[in-house]
Design a protein around this motif. Structure first.
Motif, PDB file in Angstrom:
ATOM      1  N   GLU A  30       0.823  -1.219   0.000  1.00 13.22           N
ATOM      2  CA  GLU A  30       0.000   0.000   0.000  1.00 13.22           C
ATOM      3  C   GLU A  30       0.851   1.260   0.000  1.00 13.22           C
ATOM      4  O   GLU A  30       0.588   2.196  -0.756  1.00 13.22           O
ATOM      5  CB  GLU A  30      -0.935   0.011   1.213  1.00 13.22           C
ATOM      6  CG  GLU A  30      -2.087  -0.957   1.113  1.00 13.22           C
ATOM      7  CD  GLU A  30      -3.006  -0.866   2.313  1.00 13.22           C
ATOM      8  OE1 GLU A  30      -2.887   0.121   3.083  1.00 13.22           O
ATOM      9  OE2 GLU A  30      -3.841  -1.761   2.500  1.00 13.22           O
ATOM     10  N   SER A  34       0.840   3.858  -3.047  1.00 16.61           N
ATOM     11  CA  SER A  34       0.265   5.185  -2.792  1.00 16.61           C
ATOM     12  C   SER A  34       1.252   6.282  -3.176  1.00 16.61           C
ATOM     13  O   SER A  34       0.865   7.310  -3.749  1.00 16.61           O
ATOM     14  CB  SER A  34      -0.153   5.317  -1.321  1.00 16.61           C
ATOM     15  OG  SER A  34       0.968   5.274  -0.463  1.00 16.61           O
ATOM     16  N   ARG A  41      -3.213   6.083   1.212  1.00 15.18           N
ATOM     17  CA  ARG A  41      -3.285   4.627   1.307  1.00 15.18           C
ATOM     18  C   ARG A  41      -4.717   4.113   1.203  1.00 15.18           C
ATOM     19  O   ARG A  41      -4.941   3.005   0.708  1.00 15.18           O
ATOM     20  CB  ARG A  41      -2.644   4.158   2.611  1.00 15.18           C
ATOM     21  CG  ARG A  41      -1.144   4.379   2.656  1.00 15.18           C
ATOM     22  CD  ARG A  41      -0.557   3.954   3.981  1.00 15.18           C
ATOM     23  NE  ARG A  41      -0.734   2.531   4.223  1.00 15.18           N
ATOM     24  CZ  ARG A  41      -0.324   1.917   5.334  1.00 15.18           C
ATOM     25  NH1 ARG A  41       0.312   2.618   6.280  1.00 15.18           N
ATOM     26  NH2 ARG A  41      -0.522   0.618   5.493  1.00 15.18           N
ATOM     27  N   ARG A  45      -5.921   0.974  -0.954  1.00 12.82           N
ATOM     28  CA  ARG A  45      -6.484  -0.210  -0.305  1.00 12.82           C
ATOM     29  C   ARG A  45      -7.802  -0.610  -0.966  1.00 12.82           C
ATOM     30  O   ARG A  45      -8.059  -1.791  -1.210  1.00 12.82           O
ATOM     31  CB  ARG A  45      -6.692   0.066   1.186  1.00 12.82           C
ATOM     32  CG  ARG A  45      -7.138  -1.155   1.988  1.00 12.82           C
ATOM     33  CD  ARG A  45      -7.319  -0.813   3.461  1.00 12.82           C
ATOM     34  NE  ARG A  45      -6.103  -0.213   4.004  1.00 12.82           N
ATOM     35  CZ  ARG A  45      -6.050   1.010   4.541  1.00 12.82           C
ATOM     36  NH1 ARG A  45      -7.146   1.768   4.582  1.00 12.82           N
ATOM     37  NH2 ARG A  45      -4.928   1.474   5.020  1.00 12.82           N
TER      38      ARG A  45
END
Length: 222
Positions: A30, A34, A41, A45
């Motif tokens: 993540e 990101s 994040r 996700r």
């Protein structure tokens, strides 16, 4: 704003997977993604959750989420489902006999050689034409359940296009096969449309399997 960021992250990650910029087996963390995508994040996700539902990403032991592999077995399974769905879609499109869109597609496929000779190694304009055919058949088939099943399958099929891009002869043959499908739909010949689709998919599968050694992630399963 967050929802839009999630959509952008999903589209970007899916395109990177389909285009093999993210190779099978790549760990998708993540934090790293990101930073790479320039979002927080949370949307990453959410995007990874959608890609997991698509089957393009999966949890793998202690490694976390990884890009799913492509095996000979999985290719054969994909094409088994593809044959059933696409033959029925072509058959339904021909039976519904609304040829206007397919008359345009017929002319475009007759000129497909020009698209394949445009110097673009990704053949983006040709694949855009194939996508237009898929959409026209989806609309003409007029079966939302069939269309939903096909749309879930197509991201996996798009991953296999890289093989064909390296085989100009196969691309030209595929364009002619698509043209035969379109002509059958224009003529309202449901069984010919289904048969032409079956031949196209058989030849496409043979091409992918014959070229499997060129993709190190495609290997025989034990």
């Amino acid at each position: 704003m967050e929802a839009k960021a999630s959509d952008r992250a999903y589209v970007s990650l899916r395109e990177d997977i389909v285009e093999w910029r993210l190779q099978p087996g790549t760990v998708l963390q993540e934090v790293e993604q990101s930073e790479r995508l320039g979002v927080s994040r949370t949307p990453v996700r959410e995007a990874l959750a959608r890609l997991t539902a698509d089957g393009l990403v999966a949890a793998q032991g202690g490694r976390g989420l990884v890009v799913t592999t492509v095996s000979v077995e999985s290719v054969e399974q994909l094409f088994q489902l593809r044959r059933a769905l696409e033959q029925e879609a072509a058959r339904a499109a021909a039976r519904n006999r609304e040829p206007a869109a397919f008359l345009v597609l017929r002319d475009r496929f007759r000129a497909a050689a020009d698209l394949l000779d445009d110097g673009d190694p990704s053949h983006a304009r040709y694949y855009a034409l194939v996508d237009d055919l898929d959409r026209a058949i989806d609309e003409a088939a007029a079966n939302p359940y069939l269309v939903a099943a096909l749309r879930n399958l197509r991201p996996h099929l798009a991953r296999l296009r890289r093989v064909s891009r390296d085989d100009p002869a196969r691309l030209r043959a595929a364009a002619q096969e698509h043209l035969l499908i379109v002509e059958a739909i224009v003529d309202g010949d449901a069984e010919l449309a289904a048969s032409a689709t079956r031949v196209h998919l058989y030849r496409s599968l043979q091409s992918v399997l014959a070229s499997a050694e060129r993709l190190t992630s495609i290997k025989e399963t034990p």
